[in-house]
Design an enzyme around this catalytic site. Structure first.
Site, PDB file in Angstrom:
ATOM      1  N   PHE A 123       0.876  -1.176   0.000  1.00  0.00           N
ATOM      2  CA  PHE A 123       0.000   0.000   0.000  1.00  0.00           C
ATOM      3  C   PHE A 123       0.908   1.219   0.000  1.00  0.00           C
ATOM      4  O   PHE A 123       1.525   1.546   1.026  1.00  0.00           O
ATOM      5  CB  PHE A 123      -0.840  -0.076   1.274  1.00  0.00           C
ATOM      6  CG  PHE A 123      -1.829   1.033   1.475  1.00  0.00           C
ATOM      7  CD1 PHE A 123      -3.100   0.962   0.911  1.00  0.00           C
ATOM      8  CD2 PHE A 123      -1.520   2.122   2.282  1.00  0.00           C
ATOM      9  CE1 PHE A 123      -4.036   1.962   1.145  1.00  0.00           C
ATOM     10  CE2 PHE A 123      -2.450   3.128   2.516  1.00  0.00           C
ATOM     11  CZ  PHE A 123      -3.705   3.042   1.944  1.00  0.00           C
ATOM     12  N   LEU A 125       1.275   4.826  -0.095  1.00  0.00           N
ATOM     13  CA  LEU A 125       0.689   6.155   0.077  1.00  0.00           C
ATOM     14  C   LEU A 125       1.775   7.185   0.416  1.00  0.00           C
ATOM     15  O   LEU A 125       1.920   8.202  -0.258  1.00  0.00           O
ATOM     16  CB  LEU A 125      -0.364   6.097   1.203  1.00  0.00           C
ATOM     17  CG  LEU A 125      -1.078   7.399   1.560  1.00  0.00           C
ATOM     18  CD1 LEU A 125      -1.962   7.864   0.408  1.00  0.00           C
ATOM     19  CD2 LEU A 125      -1.945   7.209   2.818  1.00  0.00           C
ATOM     20  N   THR A 126       2.562   6.884   1.452  1.00  0.00           N
ATOM     21  CA  THR A 126       3.534   7.859   1.983  1.00  0.00           C
ATOM     22  C   THR A 126       4.631   8.196   0.966  1.00  0.00           C
ATOM     23  O   THR A 126       5.090   7.337   0.228  1.00  0.00           O
ATOM     24  CB  THR A 126       4.178   7.294   3.268  1.00  0.00           C
ATOM     25  OG1 THR A 126       3.134   6.919   4.163  1.00  0.00           O
ATOM     26  CG2 THR A 126       5.067   8.312   3.937  1.00  0.00           C
ATOM     27  N   GLY A 131       3.909  12.696   4.644  1.00  0.00           N
ATOM     28  CA  GLY A 131       3.590  11.583   5.532  1.00  0.00           C
ATOM     29  C   GLY A 131       2.218  11.793   6.138  1.00  0.00           C
ATOM     30  O   GLY A 131       1.198  11.378   5.592  1.00  0.00           O
ATOM     31  N   TRP A 156       8.919   4.338   2.891  1.00  0.00           N
ATOM     32  CA  TRP A 156       8.493   3.531   4.053  1.00  0.00           C
ATOM     33  C   TRP A 156       7.395   2.530   3.719  1.00  0.00           C
ATOM     34  O   TRP A 156       6.480   2.343   4.513  1.00  0.00           O
ATOM     35  CB  TRP A 156       7.944   4.431   5.192  1.00  0.00           C
ATOM     36  CG  TRP A 156       8.786   5.538   5.654  1.00  0.00           C
ATOM     37  CD1 TRP A 156       8.489   6.865   5.582  1.00  0.00           C
ATOM     38  CD2 TRP A 156      10.054   5.440   6.301  1.00  0.00           C
ATOM     39  NE1 TRP A 156       9.489   7.601   6.132  1.00  0.00           N
ATOM     40  CE2 TRP A 156      10.457   6.752   6.581  1.00  0.00           C
ATOM     41  CE3 TRP A 156      10.890   4.381   6.667  1.00  0.00           C
ATOM     42  CZ2 TRP A 156      11.671   7.044   7.221  1.00  0.00           C
ATOM     43  CZ3 TRP A 156      12.081   4.661   7.298  1.00  0.00           C
ATOM     44  CH2 TRP A 156      12.451   5.973   7.567  1.00  0.00           C
ATOM     45  N   HIS A 338      11.917  -7.846  33.930  1.00  0.00           N
ATOM     46  CA  HIS A 338      12.951  -8.836  33.598  1.00  0.00           C
ATOM     47  C   HIS A 338      14.359  -8.393  34.009  1.00  0.00           C
ATOM     48  O   HIS A 338      15.314  -9.160  33.843  1.00  0.00           O
ATOM     49  CB  HIS A 338      12.949  -9.125  32.090  1.00  0.00           C
ATOM     50  CG  HIS A 338      11.830 -10.012  31.647  1.00  0.00           C
ATOM     51  ND1 HIS A 338      10.516  -9.603  31.616  1.00  0.00           N
ATOM     52  CD2 HIS A 338      11.827 -11.295  31.225  1.00  0.00           C
ATOM     53  CE1 HIS A 338       9.755 -10.593  31.176  1.00  0.00           C
ATOM     54  NE2 HIS A 338      10.511 -11.627  30.940  1.00  0.00           N
ATOM     55  N   GLY A 339      14.511  -7.165  34.498  1.00  0.00           N
ATOM     56  CA  GLY A 339      15.849  -6.685  34.864  1.00  0.00           C
ATOM     57  C   GLY A 339      16.792  -6.773  33.671  1.00  0.00           C
ATOM     58  O   GLY A 339      16.369  -6.598  32.525  1.00  0.00           O
ATOM     59  N   GLY A 340      18.062  -7.088  33.937  1.00  0.00           N
ATOM     60  CA  GLY A 340      19.067  -7.160  32.858  1.00  0.00           C
ATOM     61  C   GLY A 340      18.681  -8.168  31.788  1.00  0.00           C
ATOM     62  O   GLY A 340      18.977  -7.975  30.601  1.00  0.00           O
ATOM     63  N   GLU A 363       0.341   4.445  10.143  1.00  0.00           N
ATOM     64  CA  GLU A 363      -1.135   4.466  10.068  1.00  0.00           C
ATOM     65  C   GLU A 363      -1.708   5.594  10.927  1.00  0.00           C
ATOM     66  O   GLU A 363      -2.685   5.416  11.644  1.00  0.00           O
ATOM     67  CB  GLU A 363      -1.711   3.110  10.469  1.00  0.00           C
ATOM     68  CG  GLU A 363      -1.083   1.990   9.656  1.00  0.00           C
ATOM     69  CD  GLU A 363      -2.079   1.092   8.966  1.00  0.00           C
ATOM     70  OE1 GLU A 363      -3.268   1.406   8.956  1.00  0.00           O
ATOM     71  OE2 GLU A 363      -1.627   0.085   8.403  1.00  0.00           O
TER      72      GLU A 363
HETATM   73  C1  LIG Z   1       8.339   0.679   9.407  1.00  0.00           C
HETATM   74  C2  LIG Z   1       7.357   1.578   8.702  1.00  0.00           C
HETATM   75  C3  LIG Z   1       6.423   1.010   7.835  1.00  0.00           C
HETATM   76  C4  LIG Z   1       5.530   1.819   7.135  1.00  0.00           C
HETATM   77  N1  LIG Z   1       4.665   1.256   6.234  1.00  0.00           N
HETATM   78  C5  LIG Z   1       3.941   2.071   5.398  1.00  0.00           C
HETATM   79  C6  LIG Z   1       3.165   1.509   4.315  1.00  0.00           C
HETATM   80  O1  LIG Z   1       3.076   0.296   4.142  1.00  0.00           O
HETATM   81  N2  LIG Z   1       2.523   2.377   3.475  1.00  0.00           N
HETATM   82  C7  LIG Z   1       2.576   3.734   3.616  1.00  0.00           C
HETATM   83  O2  LIG Z   1       1.991   4.446   2.810  1.00  0.00           O
HETATM   84  N3  LIG Z   1       3.292   4.290   4.654  1.00  0.00           N
HETATM   85  C8  LIG Z   1       3.976   3.485   5.525  1.00  0.00           C
HETATM   86  N4  LIG Z   1       4.717   4.045   6.560  1.00  0.00           N
HETATM   87  C9  LIG Z   1       4.774   5.493   6.687  1.00  0.00           C
HETATM   88  C10 LIG Z   1       4.030   6.010   7.895  1.00  0.00           C
HETATM   89  O3  LIG Z   1       2.637   5.869   7.720  1.00  0.00           O
HETATM   90  C11 LIG Z   1       4.464   7.470   8.111  1.00  0.00           C
HETATM   91  O4  LIG Z   1       5.796   7.406   8.608  1.00  0.00           O
HETATM   92  C12 LIG Z   1       3.558   8.252   9.033  1.00  0.00           C
HETATM   93  O5  LIG Z   1       2.339   8.509   8.386  1.00  0.00           O
HETATM   94  C13 LIG Z   1       4.160   9.560   9.502  1.00  0.00           C
HETATM   95  O6  LIG Z   1       4.626  10.305   8.409  1.00  0.00           O
HETATM   96  P1  LIG Z   1       6.124  10.897   8.436  1.00  0.00           P
HETATM   97  O7  LIG Z   1       7.053   9.789   8.787  1.00  0.00           O
HETATM   98  O8  LIG Z   1       6.345  11.601   7.159  1.00  0.00           O
HETATM   99  O9  LIG Z   1       6.127  11.904   9.646  1.00  0.00           O
HETATM  100  P2  LIG Z   1       5.619  13.428   9.619  1.00  0.00           P
HETATM  101  O10 LIG Z   1       4.268  13.527   9.019  1.00  0.00           O
HETATM  102  O11 LIG Z   1       6.697  14.270   9.041  1.00  0.00           O
HETATM  103  O12 LIG Z   1       5.506  13.736  11.178  1.00  0.00           O
HETATM  104  C14 LIG Z   1       6.631  14.087  11.994  1.00  0.00           C
HETATM  105  C15 LIG Z   1       6.087  14.537  13.353  1.00  0.00           C
HETATM  106  O13 LIG Z   1       5.230  15.692  13.175  1.00  0.00           O
HETATM  107  C16 LIG Z   1       3.966  15.439  13.758  1.00  0.00           C
HETATM  108  N5  LIG Z   1       2.906  16.090  12.975  1.00  0.00           N
HETATM  109  C17 LIG Z   1       2.702  16.063  11.628  1.00  0.00           C
HETATM  110  N6  LIG Z   1       1.607  16.767  11.299  1.00  0.00           N
HETATM  111  C18 LIG Z   1       1.077  17.236  12.461  1.00  0.00           C
HETATM  112  C19 LIG Z   1      -0.068  18.013  12.804  1.00  0.00           C
HETATM  113  N7  LIG Z   1      -0.944  18.462  11.875  1.00  0.00           N
HETATM  114  N8  LIG Z   1      -0.272  18.324  14.107  1.00  0.00           N
HETATM  115  C20 LIG Z   1       0.568  17.852  15.066  1.00  0.00           C
HETATM  116  N9  LIG Z   1       1.659  17.107  14.819  1.00  0.00           N
HETATM  117  C21 LIG Z   1       1.910  16.796  13.536  1.00  0.00           C
HETATM  118  C22 LIG Z   1       3.812  13.915  13.722  1.00  0.00           C
HETATM  119  O14 LIG Z   1       2.865  13.455  14.682  1.00  0.00           O
HETATM  120  C23 LIG Z   1       5.217  13.469  14.047  1.00  0.00           C
HETATM  121  O15 LIG Z   1       5.436  13.524  15.434  1.00  0.00           O
HETATM  122  C24 LIG Z   1       5.556   3.227   7.325  1.00  0.00           C
HETATM  123  C25 LIG Z   1       6.481   3.790   8.221  1.00  0.00           C
HETATM  124  C26 LIG Z   1       7.372   2.990   8.899  1.00  0.00           C
HETATM  125  C27 LIG Z   1       8.374   3.635   9.829  1.00  0.00           C
END
Ligand SMILES: Cc1cc2nc3c(=O)[nH]c(=O)nc-3n(C[C@H](O)[C@H](O)[C@H](O)COP(=O)(O)OP(=O)(O)OC[C@H]3O[C@@H](n4cnc5c(N)ncnc54)[C@H](O)[C@@H]3O)c2cc1C
Length: 390
Positions: A123, A125-126, A131, A156, A338-340, A363
């Protein structure tokens, strides 16, 4: 209000527990250490019918209710969050979207193979620059004579290196903003699709994570899932189900933390008595039990609403936010018990913490879920700052 599971739901949960303990548990540590995506295990999970459990039987699924699906995911999450990621992505994000938005032809082509585990999906999207702000995607789909040409980068993406088909979200008309978004079913063998593994993750080490590049990847007109402008709706409906699945997996992590901590507290002796005798150790365990049960109830509530077809975005956000934070807190407390010994992978608790950590990020981050919950409570949208011009 009935908190009892039906006999069938109990049976589904028990057989999932048995399968996970017998088939997944023995592989977890080696896969985690090697950072290896276990394709054979994904096939075995598919053979059990766990990759499309709520999908209709006529398309290869098991037509299970959402509560039962959540019970399966809880058991997989209790043993291995990387395997749980396969279940969540494949079932909730990929199969769920195709079943809800796909044409009859798209369902017949993809769902039986995906539900059985013969094929895998991802999927996408990102993007590197988008993000939380998923409405602003830059990946571009341009109309050609025979279909669409897609160009852009995705970041990601779980299973992006191993998938046979990618759900790619792309902008068909930048002026229309989120109303121009569309979702395409892109076979990963298509020219123009390439992916790279992302290494060095804190946890979910045996889950495949990819950076995807689309360079004029061509797809026919009938590769579109839904219509132009449906992309945002496809993504949001998929996430409603994906978030439920992540939350259910986190109940499993909390449960695993309780089991591991109780067993260790009874066996480990200090000052001549089992450490479970100490009130401060019992406090750590009692807090885990409360968080596990509260998370489970919130997940069941969301599942029950889904089964009744009632709108449940807020309840799903509440379950996802609470269960993911609870999993991180329980795993941290379990290491303390579990400690160490909790700091090395002889016990599952350090992996629980590493694996739980990402669940408050993907998500929808916990902040995004609080904004969804706050918007519902106040009627004020605090997600997009007034100065952003959106
Ligand atoms: C291991 C892993 C697997 C993943 N799998 C998928 C996948 O299969 N498909 C897919 O599409 N994506 C996937 N993702 C992406 C994931 O959904 C995004 O990382 C997530 O949506 C956050 O986006 P970002 O990393 O760009 O963080 P950002 O959006 O840049 O956020 C950074 C910080 O800013 C905060 N922030 C952002 N906007 C606001 C707001 N309006 N108000 C307050 N705080 C805010 C966030 O909460 C966060 O603390 C995956 C990520 C990881 C790490």
């Amino acid at each position: 209000m009935d908190f009892q599971l039906t006999d069938e739901q109990r049976l589904i949960s028990e057989s999932a527990r048995e399968f996970c303990d017998k088939e997944i548990a023995p592989r977890v540590r080696d896969n985690d250490r090697a950072g290896r995506f276990d394709r054979e295990l994904a096939s075995m999970i598919g053979e059990m019918g766990y990759l499309g459990a709520p999908v209709a039987e006529e398309y290869g699924g098991r037509s299970l209710d959402y509560l039962s699906y959540g019970l399966i995911v809880e058991q997989v999450g209790r043993v291995d969050s990387s395997a749980r990621t396969v279940v969540s992505v494949q079932t909730s994000l990929v199969c769920g979207s195709i079943e809800r938005w796909g044409t009859e032809e798209q369902k017949r082509v993809w769902l039986p193979r995906l539900c059985s585990g013969e094929a895998l999906g991802c999927f996408a999207l990102t993007e590197p620059d988008f993000g939380s702000d998923s409405a602003g995607l830059r990946t571009r789909a341009k109309k050609t004579d025979s279909g669409w040409s897609i160009t852009g980068n995705k970041m990601w993406i779980s299973m992006g290196n191993v998938a046979d088909v990618a759900l790619v979200f792309a902008q068909t008309d930048p002026e229309k903003k989120h109303k121009g978004l569309a979702c395409f079913l892109v076979p990963t063998a298509n020219e123009g699709y390439s992916s790279q593994e992302i290494h060095g993750k804190l946890g979910l080490r045996s889950s495949d994570t990819a950076e995807i590049s689309l360079d004029e990847a061509e797809v026919p007109d009938d590769a579109m899932l839904g219509e132009i402008g449906d992309g945002f709706k496809v993504a949001m409906s998929a996430l409603d189900n994906g978030r439920y699945s992540v939350a259910a997996g986190c109940v499993g992590i909390c449960d695993g933390c309780v089991d591991a901590s109780v067993a260790y507290a009874k066996e480990r002796k200090q000052f001549g008595v089992p450490i479970g005798t100490f009130q401060l150790v019992q406090e750590l365990i009692a807090e885990m039990v409360v968080k596990r049960d509260a998370a489970r109830m919130l997940v069941w509530r969301a599942g029950e609403l889904k089964d009744r077809g009632v709108r449940n975005t807020v309840e799903t956000s509440i379950a996802k936010y609470y269960a993911t934070e609870a999993a991180v807190e329980c795993a941290n407390a379990a290491i303390q018990v579990h400690g160490g010994s909790g700091y090395v992978d002889d016990y599952p608790v350090e992996r629980y913490l590493r694996d739980a950590r990402v669940t408050t990020l993907y998500e929808g981050t916990s902040q995004i879920h609080k904004l969804i919950i706050g918007r519902d409570a106040t009627g004020i949208n605090a997600m997009v700052p007034p100065t952003s011009g959106q």
